[in-house]
Motif scaffolding. Structure first.
Motif, mmCIF file in Angstrom:
data_model
loop_
_atom_site.group_PDB
_atom_site.id
_atom_site.type_symbol
_atom_site.label_atom_id
_atom_site.label_comp_id
_atom_site.label_asym_id
_atom_site.label_seq_id
_atom_site.Cartn_x
_atom_site.Cartn_y
_atom_site.Cartn_z
ATOM 1 N N GLY A 350 0.799 -1.219 0.000
ATOM 2 C CA GLY A 350 0.000 0.000 0.000
ATOM 3 C C GLY A 350 0.829 1.265 0.000
ATOM 4 N N SER A 351 2.148 1.129 0.009
ATOM 5 C CA SER A 351 3.027 2.300 -0.002
ATOM 6 C C SER A 351 3.020 2.962 -1.377
ATOM 7 N N PRO A 352 3.041 4.298 -1.433
ATOM 8 C CA PRO A 352 3.141 4.963 -2.730
ATOM 9 C C PRO A 352 4.547 4.855 -3.292
ATOM 10 N N VAL A 353 4.645 4.745 -4.617
ATOM 11 C CA VAL A 353 5.934 4.698 -5.316
ATOM 12 C C VAL A 353 6.045 5.970 -6.150
ATOM 13 N N PHE A 354 7.082 6.770 -5.903
ATOM 14 C CA PHE A 354 7.284 8.038 -6.591
ATOM 15 C C PHE A 354 8.402 7.906 -7.619
ATOM 16 N N ASP A 355 8.271 8.640 -8.742
ATOM 17 C CA ASP A 355 9.366 8.663 -9.708
ATOM 18 C C ASP A 355 10.298 9.833 -9.395
ATOM 19 N N ASP A 356 11.297 10.067 -10.255
ATOM 20 C CA ASP A 356 12.287 11.102 -9.961
ATOM 21 C C ASP A 356 11.787 12.517 -10.259
ATOM 22 N N THR A 357 10.518 12.641 -10.688
ATOM 23 C CA THR A 357 9.916 13.965 -10.825
ATOM 24 C C THR A 357 8.913 14.212 -9.701
ATOM 25 N N PHE A 358 8.950 13.353 -8.676
ATOM 26 C CA PHE A 358 8.121 13.465 -7.481
ATOM 27 C C PHE A 358 6.640 13.210 -7.770
ATOM 28 N N LYS A 359 6.365 12.400 -8.793
ATOM 29 C CA LYS A 359 4.999 12.011 -9.096
ATOM 30 C C LYS A 359 4.753 10.605 -8.545
ATOM 31 N N VAL A 360 3.579 10.384 -7.964
ATOM 32 C CA VAL A 360 3.239 9.050 -7.484
ATOM 33 C C VAL A 360 2.743 8.254 -8.682
ATOM 34 N N VAL A 361 3.405 7.144 -8.987
ATOM 35 C CA VAL A 361 3.130 6.398 -10.217
ATOM 36 C C VAL A 361 2.506 5.031 -9.970
ATOM 37 N N SER A 362 2.669 4.480 -8.773
ATOM 38 C CA SER A 362 2.130 3.141 -8.518
ATOM 39 C C SER A 362 2.001 2.904 -7.021
ATOM 40 N N MET A 363 1.428 1.749 -6.672
ATOM 41 C CA MET A 363 1.257 1.370 -5.261
ATOM 42 C C MET A 363 1.953 0.040 -5.011
ATOM 43 N N HIS A 364 2.918 0.053 -4.110
ATOM 44 C CA HIS A 364 3.695 -1.141 -3.772
ATOM 45 C C HIS A 364 2.763 -2.233 -3.231
ATOM 46 N N SER A 365 2.967 -3.472 -3.743
ATOM 47 C CA SER A 365 2.006 -4.522 -3.400
ATOM 48 C C SER A 365 2.618 -5.834 -2.955
ATOM 49 N N GLY A 366 3.824 -6.192 -3.400
ATOM 50 C CA GLY A 366 4.386 -7.479 -3.008
ATOM 51 C C GLY A 366 5.678 -7.761 -3.733
ATOM 52 N N GLY A 367 6.064 -9.048 -3.712
ATOM 53 C CA GLY A 367 7.314 -9.438 -4.349
ATOM 54 C C GLY A 367 7.306 -10.906 -4.740
ATOM 55 N N PHE A 368 8.208 -11.273 -5.635
ATOM 56 C CA PHE A 368 8.400 -12.663 -6.057
ATOM 57 C C PHE A 368 9.601 -13.218 -5.305
ATOM 58 N N HIS A 369 9.457 -14.420 -4.746
ATOM 59 C CA HIS A 369 10.525 -14.973 -3.934
ATOM 60 C C HIS A 369 11.015 -16.300 -4.497
ATOM 61 N N VAL A 370 12.110 -16.786 -3.947
ATOM 62 C CA VAL A 370 12.727 -18.027 -4.415
ATOM 63 C C VAL A 370 12.138 -19.209 -3.667
ATOM 64 N N GLY A 371 11.455 -20.093 -4.399
ATOM 65 C CA GLY A 371 10.943 -21.319 -3.788
ATOM 66 C C GLY A 371 10.109 -21.043 -2.556
ATOM 67 N N GLN A 372 10.386 -21.779 -1.492
ATOM 68 C CA GLN A 372 9.667 -21.610 -0.240
ATOM 69 C C GLN A 372 10.290 -20.555 0.659
ATOM 70 N N LYS A 373 11.442 -20.054 0.271
ATOM 71 C CA LYS A 373 12.122 -19.054 1.093
ATOM 72 C C LYS A 373 11.522 -17.678 0.825
#
Length: 471
Positions: A350-373
């Motif tokens: 749910g964190s906002p993601v800003f670009d280098d022009t200080f614009k909010v471009v997306s909402m952080h949601s998760g990640g891809f991980h290795v196997g069960q780790k």
């Protein structure tokens, strides 16, 4: 390799050469190999059949083959070096059979016949045009390779350090940090029954955006007792507010795209306790394939933090996710997600993601991980443009006029409006309110608010007429 870090990101490299060139000439032209490897005491060993190839051999018969670069032992022959090989620690290099013999057509050819070998081959058609095209596309890379050709290891390391410093300079500038701190005032921590579960940010009016999986249960119903806290930068609560879910989407559509957002409305009396933050919808921007970004949120339920990092473009994602065994939507190669490497994991959804022009471009949601780790190799967010489209479509269909009015008070990005218009044209009756509905839904509204709503729906009811190109 001149760059020792290559071995950490790649097991193989592709080398191109013209017909008639020797292996040594092609590797020298490539520019990534140490000068030592180009000497006569090195050779190539085929990874499949173990056959050996001299550095002076032509590249013509080596197309699509894979080799190890081997060094001839001081007190032994190439065959002895070959037979003494053992399997690599990774276990993906077979031990060659000792009965394998060097290819007589390659390794035993005398180097004096080089000129006769070259003469029997024809150049690649239009090769010069292709070369010029490649040089024009990779001009900066070519210049760097030329500059680095004769660099010592120390000079090369210093050059890499300078380049890294240039690329991260922006993230350390005081003006940038000050601006991100100001934008960070709009970020809040989301809590369920008093426990930190995620992050969010003020999108418009009294409405906060976060991930659906943060505030919805397994049945996709809103969880009990949802609160948000702004300005949580020390281990003391600052501005705690009760909220409720007014719109949400948590599903995987038929195309395999992930929808994961929730719009929260502050329930508290804002006259008695106004929100001390600025809505970020006015700082809306579009995701780009490359560039610097900054994520601001509450990872691991901690106080507010920020993480300056870099976008990973679609063309480079496979280098990160090829080790991932299993994943659920979104697909790592989905064009509708924004990817990067970040240290923000649990609690930062749910964190906002800003670009280098200080614009909010997306909402952080998760990640891809290795196997069960639970070790992420790639993080992702959902573009704010897509989320905004989905919010507008849902609140219009569900006739949530107060939410819609609060949203359109801010300027909606033209790209978002155009995309919604295309959707509306496919099914206009489901989206656009009738005149009677408008009257009933806005009966108690001011004339200004009615005009805003009419203007909003008027845009979507317009039809683009074809231009008359006749003279």
């Amino acid at each position: 390799m001149k760059n020792l870090e290559l071995k950490n990101i790649a097991d193989e490299v592709v080398v191109y050469g013209y017909k008639g060139q020797t292996v040594r000439e092609a590797m020298e032209q490539d520019g990534r190999f140490n000068d030592e490897v180009l000497q006569s005491n090195y050779y190539l060993q085929d990874t499949k059949d173990g056959n050996l190839t001299e550095m002076s051999s032509p590249v013509d018969v080596l197309h699509d083959k894979c080799f190890w670069v081997e060094r001839i032992r001081k007190n032994g022959t190439k065959q002895e070096a070959k037979s003494s090989r053992t399997a690599s620690p990774k276990g993906n290099r077979p031990t060659p059979n000792q009965s394998d013999q060097p290819n007589p057509n390659q390794s035993d050819q005398p180097t004096s016949n080089k000129s006769s070998q070259v003469s029997i081959y024809q150049p690649i058609p239009n090769s010069e045009d292709l070369l010029q095209l490649l040089r024009s596309q990779f001009k900066d890379l070519v210049n760097q390779m030329k500059e680095r050709k004769n660099l010592t290891p120390i000079a090369y390391r210093n050059l890499l350090s300078q380049e890294f410093g240039k690329s991260t300079k922006f993230c350390h500038e005081v003006r940038a940090m000050r601006r991100f701190l100001e934008l960070g005032d709009s970020v809040c921590q989301v809590r369920i029954d008093g426990s930190a579960k995620g992050s969010g940010f003020l999108l418009f009016g009294k409405y906060i955006l976060t991930n659906g999986h943060v505030v919805l249960d397994e049945a996709k119903h809103p969880k009990e007792k949802i609160t948000v806290i702004f300005s949580y930068e020390e281990l003391t609560d600052s501005q705690l507010m009760d909220v409720k879910v007014v719109a949400n989407e948590l599903c995987d559509d038929a195309a395999g795209h992930k929808h994961d957002w929730a719009l929260l409305e502050v329930c508290d009396d804002l006259n008695a306790q106004p929100i001390k933050a600025k809505p970020l919808l006015k700082d809306f921007g579009l995701v780009t394939e490359r560039g610097q970004i900054c994520i601001i949120g509450h990872p691991d339920g901690k106080v507010k933090m920020m993480d300056p990092c870099f976008t990973i473009p679609l063309s480079e994602r496979w280098q990160k996710i090829f080790v991932t065994e299993n994943y659920f939507p979104p697909n790592p190669m989905d064009r509708n997600i924004h990817t990067y490497e970040s240290c923000f994991y649990g609690g930062s959804s749910g964190s906002p993601v800003f670009d280098d022009t200080f614009k909010v471009v997306s909402m952080h949601s998760g990640g891809f991980h290795v196997g069960q780790k639970q070790v992420h190799v790639l993080e992702y967010s959902h573009p704010l443009s897509l989320i905004t489209e989905q919010i507008i479509i849902q609140i219009v269909r569900e006739r949530k006029v107060h939410v819609l009015l609060a949203m359109i008070t801010w300027d909606i990005h033209p790209v978002v409006k155009d995309n919604i218009k295309k959707i509306v044209e496919l099914n206009p009756t489901e989206f656009v309110w009738t005149e009677d509905e408008m009257i009933n839904l806005t009966e108690s509204f001011s004339e200004r608010d009615k005009a805003l709503l009419k203007g909003f729906f008027g845009f979507f009811s317009q039809r683009d007429e074809p231009m008359d190109t006749s003279s």
